[in-house]
Design a protein around this motif. Structure first.
Motif, PDB file in Angstrom:
ATOM      1  N   GLU A   1       0.842  -1.194   0.000  1.00  0.00           N
ATOM      2  CA  GLU A   1       0.000   0.000   0.000  1.00  0.00           C
ATOM      3  C   GLU A   1       0.877   1.244   0.000  1.00  0.00           C
ATOM      4  O   GLU A   1       1.914   1.292   0.652  1.00  0.00           O
ATOM      5  CB  GLU A   1      -0.915  -0.005   1.225  1.00  0.00           C
ATOM      6  CG  GLU A   1      -1.942   1.117   1.212  1.00  0.00           C
ATOM      7  CD  GLU A   1      -2.961   0.982   2.330  1.00  0.00           C
ATOM      8  OE1 GLU A   1      -3.916   1.780   2.365  1.00  0.00           O
ATOM      9  OE2 GLU A   1      -2.800   0.072   3.185  1.00  0.00           O
ATOM     10  N   CYS A   2       0.447   2.252  -0.730  1.00  0.00           N
ATOM     11  CA  CYS A   2       1.154   3.526  -0.813  1.00  0.00           C
ATOM     12  C   CYS A   2       0.194   4.649  -0.421  1.00  0.00           C
ATOM     13  O   CYS A   2      -0.902   4.757  -0.988  1.00  0.00           O
ATOM     14  CB  CYS A   2       1.685   3.752  -2.230  1.00  0.00           C
ATOM     15  SG  CYS A   2       2.359   5.405  -2.545  1.00  0.00           S
ATOM     16  N   GLN A   3       0.595   5.467   0.552  1.00  0.00           N
ATOM     17  CA  GLN A   3      -0.189   6.631   0.958  1.00  0.00           C
ATOM     18  C   GLN A   3       0.252   7.823   0.106  1.00  0.00           C
ATOM     19  O   GLN A   3       1.441   8.140   0.028  1.00  0.00           O
ATOM     20  CB  GLN A   3       0.031   6.932   2.440  1.00  0.00           C
ATOM     21  CG  GLN A   3      -0.296   5.779   3.374  1.00  0.00           C
ATOM     22  CD  GLN A   3      -1.750   5.350   3.302  1.00  0.00           C
ATOM     23  OE1 GLN A   3      -2.649   6.191   3.137  1.00  0.00           O
ATOM     24  NE2 GLN A   3      -1.993   4.047   3.412  1.00  0.00           N
ATOM     25  N   ILE A   4      -0.721   8.488  -0.519  1.00  0.00           N
ATOM     26  CA  ILE A   4      -0.424   9.557  -1.472  1.00  0.00           C
ATOM     27  C   ILE A   4      -0.597  10.922  -0.815  1.00  0.00           C
ATOM     28  O   ILE A   4      -1.570  11.168  -0.097  1.00  0.00           O
ATOM     29  CB  ILE A   4      -1.337   9.446  -2.710  1.00  0.00           C
ATOM     30  CG1 ILE A   4      -1.122   8.101  -3.413  1.00  0.00           C
ATOM     31  CG2 ILE A   4      -1.065  10.593  -3.679  1.00  0.00           C
ATOM     32  CD1 ILE A   4      -1.989   7.902  -4.629  1.00  0.00           C
ATOM     33  N   LYS A   5       0.334  11.813  -1.076  1.00  0.00           N
ATOM     34  CA  LYS A   5       0.286  13.188  -0.555  1.00  0.00           C
ATOM     35  C   LYS A   5      -0.879  13.942  -1.183  1.00  0.00           C
ATOM     36  O   LYS A   5      -1.088  13.894  -2.405  1.00  0.00           O
ATOM     37  CB  LYS A   5       1.603  13.903  -0.865  1.00  0.00           C
ATOM     38  CG  LYS A   5       1.704  15.326  -0.335  1.00  0.00           C
ATOM     39  CD  LYS A   5       3.041  15.923  -0.693  1.00  0.00           C
ATOM     40  CE  LYS A   5       3.163  17.373  -0.220  1.00  0.00           C
ATOM     41  NZ  LYS A   5       3.174  17.466   1.254  1.00  0.00           N
ATOM     42  N   ALA A   6      -1.640  14.632  -0.355  1.00  0.00           N
ATOM     43  CA  ALA A   6      -2.798  15.387  -0.834  1.00  0.00           C
ATOM     44  C   ALA A   6      -2.361  16.488  -1.797  1.00  0.00           C
ATOM     45  O   ALA A   6      -1.311  17.119  -1.628  1.00  0.00           O
ATOM     46  CB  ALA A   6      -3.555  15.992   0.347  1.00  0.00           C
ATOM     47  N   ASN A   7      -3.173  16.689  -2.831  1.00  0.00           N
ATOM     48  CA  ASN A   7      -2.972  17.760  -3.817  1.00  0.00           C
ATOM     49  C   ASN A   7      -1.686  17.613  -4.628  1.00  0.00           C
ATOM     50  O   ASN A   7      -1.183  18.594  -5.185  1.00  0.00           O
ATOM     51  CB  ASN A   7      -2.997  19.134  -3.132  1.00  0.00           C
ATOM     52  CG  ASN A   7      -4.292  19.379  -2.378  1.00  0.00           C
ATOM     53  OD1 ASN A   7      -5.384  19.101  -2.892  1.00  0.00           O
ATOM     54  ND2 ASN A   7      -4.187  19.875  -1.150  1.00  0.00           N
ATOM     55  N   SER A   8      -1.157  16.421  -4.680  1.00  0.00           N
ATOM     56  CA  SER A   8       0.042  16.177  -5.485  1.00  0.00           C
ATOM     57  C   SER A   8      -0.356  15.757  -6.893  1.00  0.00           C
ATOM     58  O   SER A   8      -1.510  15.413  -7.163  1.00  0.00           O
ATOM     59  CB  SER A   8       0.887  15.069  -4.845  1.00  0.00           C
ATOM     60  OG  SER A   8       0.151  13.846  -4.812  1.00  0.00           O
TER      61      SER A   8
END
Length: 546
Positions: A448-455
């Motif tokens: 699983e990969c957590q994605i940075k908001a608004n990237s």
């Protein structure tokens, strides 16, 4: 489903290898899936290697990685791309795995002191694994690698014969893929090699019900009749498989050739009526797209493009769904080292894929620098992301010693280091890993990969804050340098338990590097969002430049 109701379709090959058994198996499974059946596919590899994980790309081509971390034959990738299904380690096994399992069981006393033999012990282990792969499906398509007559394939053919004898003809059928060579000097198609390979099958007790005749051009009706008589199959069971401009056209061609008729008849199924409308639309967009872009593919295995099979197919998937053709400009990274970056001029995007080893690294970094400094859309995958970081640290931040310990174990600035170093510093519970047969700790399979908001990464993944993608690597970005490169504009846009999964430059039109392999989850009918976003940006930039 009860094993007495499950159907098995065994696919064998004759004359020579690389005839397209994997595409044939995938196409048969696709037709059955779109007819409403729950279908599984199994690839049996007769080589004695336990898996292809330690095999050279020049020897074997791409190693495909399943979600559960199995390193498998590249045909598993075809199965997933055609069927839009996640397969696992149980969908591929090798001679090495069979013998290892039997020997280990014997050492533990599992056979109660009996003499271990090919028949029944090896064959029984093969049958058990075939049954395991058939759990939870209605039809299992089984592809046997190699060709009929290969000595290493004999135990598998015996297992096929025994399964047919145990279950009967209603549940088991054999499809034989064979070459009809064209003798150009005489202008004649020859059936004799096919006759011989079918005779070899029949000699060991297997009679194919369908012949898939690979040919460069259509077979005259007389030749089809000759094959029917000499191979003892019905005339409608001789299916001509001409070379197709796209592998995704093969299921449609098989349906038009009438392949479903003998399958329906021999397995006593109801009339099969697959719905391939969406599939047909995508194939037409592969063959006759409205737009096109040019992508510089910077790698070092360019003389053997099978090494990048999943990635080139993923570009086709995203292109088909965007109705564009991706013209790949193959750029040898060593040539860039020697001749410069002029080869990258006039391309719409630059891609640096994964890989291992030092060779060609300098050329790849020169290509990355060109993309960064000239605002050319860029995607770096695995090693491509690591090199993007090294290039940024050296040429933008002036950290001249920045390097990967893969290339320089004594580097003063190890911005890329072994995952084992991360584990030693943070504790083993932080990340799940596997130890490769050659001793190195690797990340294999889905994480699983957590994605940075608004990237840009989040935008590419359509707003999702968490995704799952597959990995195959030993080296990681060193988080000790994070504040240094993030302050300079290279931001971390994806993380997994403290590991850096994605980097991007916010001020760039589209510059993203990812540690994972997005190509492993791309399918024709559901392309990978990251690769689709990359191509879409390339097209938009091309239109704006007109």
């Amino acid at each position: 489903m009860d094993n007495n109701q499950r159907r098995y379709i065994f696919v064998t090959g004759g004359v020579l290898s690389s005839l397209g058994k994997g595409i044939t198996s995938s196409s048969i499974a696709t037709l059955l899936k779109h007819s409403g059946f729950k279908v599984g596919v199994l690839k049996i590899d007769p080589y004695i290697n336990v898996d292809p994980g330690t095999m050279s790309p020049f020897e074997h081509g791409e190693v495909f990685v399943t979600y559960d971390g199995a390193e498998t034959d590249l045909d598993i990738g075809h199965y997933e791309r055609f069927l839009d299904v996640n397969f696992s380690s149980k969908n591929n096994f090798t001679t090495g795995q069979i013998y290892s399992a039997v020997i280990e069981r014997e050492r533990k006393g599992g056979y109660l002191g009996k003499t271990i033999q090919i028949v029944p012990h090896i064959v029984d282990e093969i049958k058990d694994r075939i049954r395991l792969a058939s759990e939870e499906v209605e039809v299992l398509v089984v592809e046997l690698g190699g060709t009929v007559g290969d000595i290493e394939g004999l135990p598998f053919l015996e297992a096929m014969r025994e399964i047919k004898q145990e279950l009967g003809s209603r549940q088991v059928m054999s499809v034989h893929v064979t070459l009809i060579p064209l003798i150009k000097a005489a202008g004649e198609l020859k059936t004799k090699p096919t006759q011989h390979s079918v005779q070899e099958l029949r000699r060991i007790g297997i009679t194919p019900q369908v012949i898939i005749a690979r040919s460069e051009k259509p077979l005259p009706s007389e030749l089809k009749k000759k094959l029917s008589l000499s191979c003892d199959v019905n005339l409608d069971s001789v299916i001509v498989a001409e070379d197709a401009p796209s592998i995704y056209q093969v299921p449609i061609n098989f349906m038009r050739e009438g392949l479903l008729s003998p399958i329906t008849r021999y397995l006593q199924l109801e009339k099969l009526e697959p719905n391939l409308n969406d599939w047909d639309r995508l194939v037409k967009q592969i063959l006759s797209p409205k737009e096109e872009v040019t992508l510089a593919f910077v790698g070092k295995y360019l003389n053997l493009k099978e090494s990048y099979k999943s990635l080139t197919e993923a570009l086709i998937h995203s292109g088909a769904n965007l109705d564009i053709r991706v013209n790949i400009k193959w750029c040898d990274s060593e040539e860039i080292e020697n001749k410069g970056v002029e080869v990258l001029e006039y391309v719409d995007g630059i891609l640096v894929p994964g890989g291992f080893g030092m060779r060609g690294v300098k050329g790849k970094m020169e290509a990355i620098r060109y993309a960064r400094e000239n605002d050319v859309p860029f995607l770096g995958i695995c090693l491509g992301m690591q090199l993007a970081l090294i290039e940024f640290m050296r040429n933008h931040l002036g950290v001249l010693g920045a390097d990967s310990v893969e290339f320089d174990k004594e580097t003063s600035d190890p911005v890329v280091y072994l995952i084992q170093d991360f584990i030693d510093q943070n504790g083993e519970k932080q990340i799940r890993t596997k130890t490769s047969p050659m001793g190195g700790t690797m990340r294999l399979g889905e994480y699983e990969c957590q994605i940075k908001a608004n990237s840009r990464l989040q935008d590419a993944y359509q707003g999702y804050s968490s995704i799952k993608e597959r990995h195959r690597h030993r080296y990681e970005v060193n988080p000790a340098y994070r504040s240094q490169f993030e302050t300079a504009g290279l931001i971390v846009s994806g993380e997994s338990n403290g590991l850096i999964e994605a980097l991007e430059i916010a001020e760039h039109t589209w510059f993203i590097g990812v540690q994972f392999h997005p190509e492993f989850t791309s399918r024709l009918q559901s392309p990978n969002p990251l690769i689709t976003s990359f191509l879409k940006t390339m097209l938009n930039c091309k239109k704006q430049a007109r």
